[in-house]
Design an enzyme around this catalytic site. Structure first.
Site, PDB file in Angstrom:
ATOM      1  N   LYS A  11       0.900  -1.105   0.010  1.00 48.75           N
ATOM      2  CA  LYS A  11      -0.006  -0.022   0.047  1.00 48.75           C
ATOM      3  C   LYS A  11       0.922   1.323   0.076  1.00 48.75           C
ATOM      4  O   LYS A  11       2.007   1.323   0.198  1.00 48.75           O
ATOM      5  CB  LYS A  11      -0.880   0.091   1.263  1.00 48.75           C
ATOM      6  N   TYR A  51     -12.024  -3.056  -3.631  1.00 40.58           N
ATOM      7  CA  TYR A  51     -12.461  -2.836  -2.188  1.00 40.58           C
ATOM      8  C   TYR A  51     -14.025  -3.005  -2.234  1.00 40.58           C
ATOM      9  O   TYR A  51     -14.536  -2.656  -1.265  1.00 40.58           O
ATOM     10  CB  TYR A  51     -11.905  -1.745  -1.058  1.00 40.58           C
ATOM     11  N   ASN A 114      -1.884   0.013   7.334  1.00 44.72           N
ATOM     12  CA  ASN A 114      -1.169  -1.465   7.831  1.00 44.72           C
ATOM     13  C   ASN A 114      -0.428  -1.954   6.407  1.00 44.72           C
ATOM     14  O   ASN A 114      -0.528  -3.006   6.330  1.00 44.72           O
ATOM     15  CB  ASN A 114      -2.480  -2.189   8.089  1.00 44.72           C
ATOM     16  N   HIS A 117      -1.567  -5.573   1.619  1.00 45.51           N
ATOM     17  CA  HIS A 117      -2.690  -6.310   1.235  1.00 45.51           C
ATOM     18  C   HIS A 117      -2.481  -7.535   0.669  1.00 45.51           C
ATOM     19  O   HIS A 117      -1.578  -7.741  -0.193  1.00 45.51           O
ATOM     20  CB  HIS A 117      -3.911  -5.340   0.132  1.00 45.51           C
ATOM     21  N   GLU A 128      -8.943 -10.740  -8.070  1.00 46.74           N
ATOM     22  CA  GLU A 128      -7.851  -9.393  -7.917  1.00 46.74           C
ATOM     23  C   GLU A 128      -6.798  -9.571  -8.906  1.00 46.74           C
ATOM     24  O   GLU A 128      -6.562  -8.442  -9.585  1.00 46.74           O
ATOM     25  CB  GLU A 128      -7.488  -9.401  -6.530  1.00 46.74           C
TER      26      GLU A 128
HETATM   27  P1  RTP Z   1      -6.508  -6.376   3.093  1.00 48.09           P
HETATM   28  O1  RTP Z   1      -7.846  -6.528   2.220  1.00 48.09           O
HETATM   29  O2  RTP Z   1      -6.007  -4.824   2.949  1.00 48.09           O
HETATM   30  O3  RTP Z   1      -5.412  -7.459   3.011  1.00 48.09           O
HETATM   31  O4  RTP Z   1      -6.843  -6.254   4.453  1.00 48.09           O
HETATM   32  P2  RTP Z   1      -7.682  -7.538   5.509  1.00 48.09           P
HETATM   33  O5  RTP Z   1      -8.254  -8.304   4.212  1.00 48.09           O
HETATM   34  O6  RTP Z   1      -6.814  -7.997   6.377  1.00 48.09           O
HETATM   35  O7  RTP Z   1      -8.962  -6.681   6.006  1.00 48.09           O
HETATM   36  P3  RTP Z   1     -10.372  -6.267   5.442  1.00 48.09           P
HETATM   37  O8  RTP Z   1     -11.135  -6.488   6.568  1.00 48.09           O
HETATM   38  O9  RTP Z   1     -10.457  -6.918   3.933  1.00 48.09           O
HETATM   39  O10 RTP Z   1      -9.925  -4.644   5.390  1.00 48.09           O
HETATM   40  C1  RTP Z   1      -9.357  -4.086   4.240  1.00 48.09           C
HETATM   41  C2  RTP Z   1      -8.476  -2.778   4.716  1.00 48.09           C
HETATM   42  O11 RTP Z   1      -9.395  -2.044   5.186  1.00 48.09           O
HETATM   43  C3  RTP Z   1      -8.593  -1.303   6.242  1.00 48.09           C
HETATM   44  N1  RTP Z   1      -9.370  -1.202   7.453  1.00 48.09           N
HETATM   45  N2  RTP Z   1      -9.734   0.042   8.208  1.00 48.09           N
HETATM   46  N3  RTP Z   1     -10.450   1.889  10.229  1.00 48.09           N
HETATM   47  C4  RTP Z   1     -10.880   0.592  10.342  1.00 48.09           C
HETATM   48  O12 RTP Z   1     -11.634   0.123  11.335  1.00 48.09           O
HETATM   49  C5  RTP Z   1     -10.426  -0.376   9.172  1.00 48.09           C
HETATM   50  N4  RTP Z   1     -10.595  -1.487   9.002  1.00 48.09           N
HETATM   51  C6  RTP Z   1     -10.093  -2.301   8.016  1.00 48.09           C
HETATM   52  C7  RTP Z   1      -7.283  -1.744   6.496  1.00 48.09           C
HETATM   53  O13 RTP Z   1      -6.292  -1.185   5.682  1.00 48.09           O
HETATM   54  C8  RTP Z   1      -7.667  -3.189   5.754  1.00 48.09           C
HETATM   55  O14 RTP Z   1      -6.349  -3.913   5.524  1.00 48.09           O
END
Ligand code: RTP
Length: 150
Positions: A11, A51, A114, A117, A128
């Site tokens: 990212k 997303y 973070n 991804h 994707e």
């Molecule tokens: P990613 O898709 O980025 O690999 O992350 P992930 O599966 O571990 O998590 P996901 O629930 O799909 O969330 C995607 C990205 O959204 C951001 N996020 N922000 N502010 C918040 O509470 C929050 N929660 C999630 C993070 O950048 C997360 O990686």
């Protein structure tokens, strides 16, 4: 399946903080193969598409702003179990819960910054990869490596 593929994106914060080399090195040292890579700054509509599953979440707007805030490094990695193992290498979504030794555990503090991804399932990896690499990827290594696989 040694030819399983996953989509990994460093990212904008990971790029700006100079973490690209370290992240690539972790996947390479594990034994996974880098099958495609490009640096790109994506449009808002593209980030929204990537997303789209999160479009109803309260953080969706901020997430899209974050992803379009600078260039990202989009990659495809190959190897047995690379989707699940890639997620383990990356660590828990919220860096407060990511174990030390994982990318997020070592490099970041906030869930909204973070660093990386990784696809969460083989099916989402396929979607994707098709979105980010619509022209396909170079098939430079498709057979199992005898020093990695029995
Ligand atoms: P990613 O898709 O980025 O690999 O992350 P992930 O599966 O571990 O998590 P996901 O629930 O799909 O969330 C995607 C990205 O959204 C951001 N996020 N922000 N502010 C918040 O509470 C929050 N929660 C999630 C993070 O950048 C997360 O990686």
């Amino acid at each position: 399946m040694a030819n399983e593929l996953t989509f990994i994106m460093i990212k904008p914060d990971g790029v700006q903080r100079g973490l690209v080399g370290d992240i690539i090195s972790r996947f390479e040292k594990k034994g996974f193969f880098l099958k495609a890579m490009k640096m790109v700054q994506v449009e808002r509509s593209f980030a929204e598409k990537h997303y789209s599953d999160l479009s109803t979440k309260p953080f969706f707007g901020a997430l899209v702003e974050y992803i379009i805030s600078g260039p990202v490094v989009a990659m495809v990695w190959q190897g047995k179990g690379v989707v699940a193992t890639g997620r383990k290498i990356i660590g828990a979504t919220n860096p407060a819960q990511s174990e030390p030794g994982t990318i997020r555990g070592d490099f970041c503090i906030e869930v909204s910054r973070n660093v990386i991804h990784g696809s969460d399932a083989v099916g989402s990896a396929q979607k994707e990869i098709a979105l980010w690499f619509p022209d396909g990827i170079v098939d430079w290594h498709s057979s199992a490596h005898p020093w990695i696989y029995e």
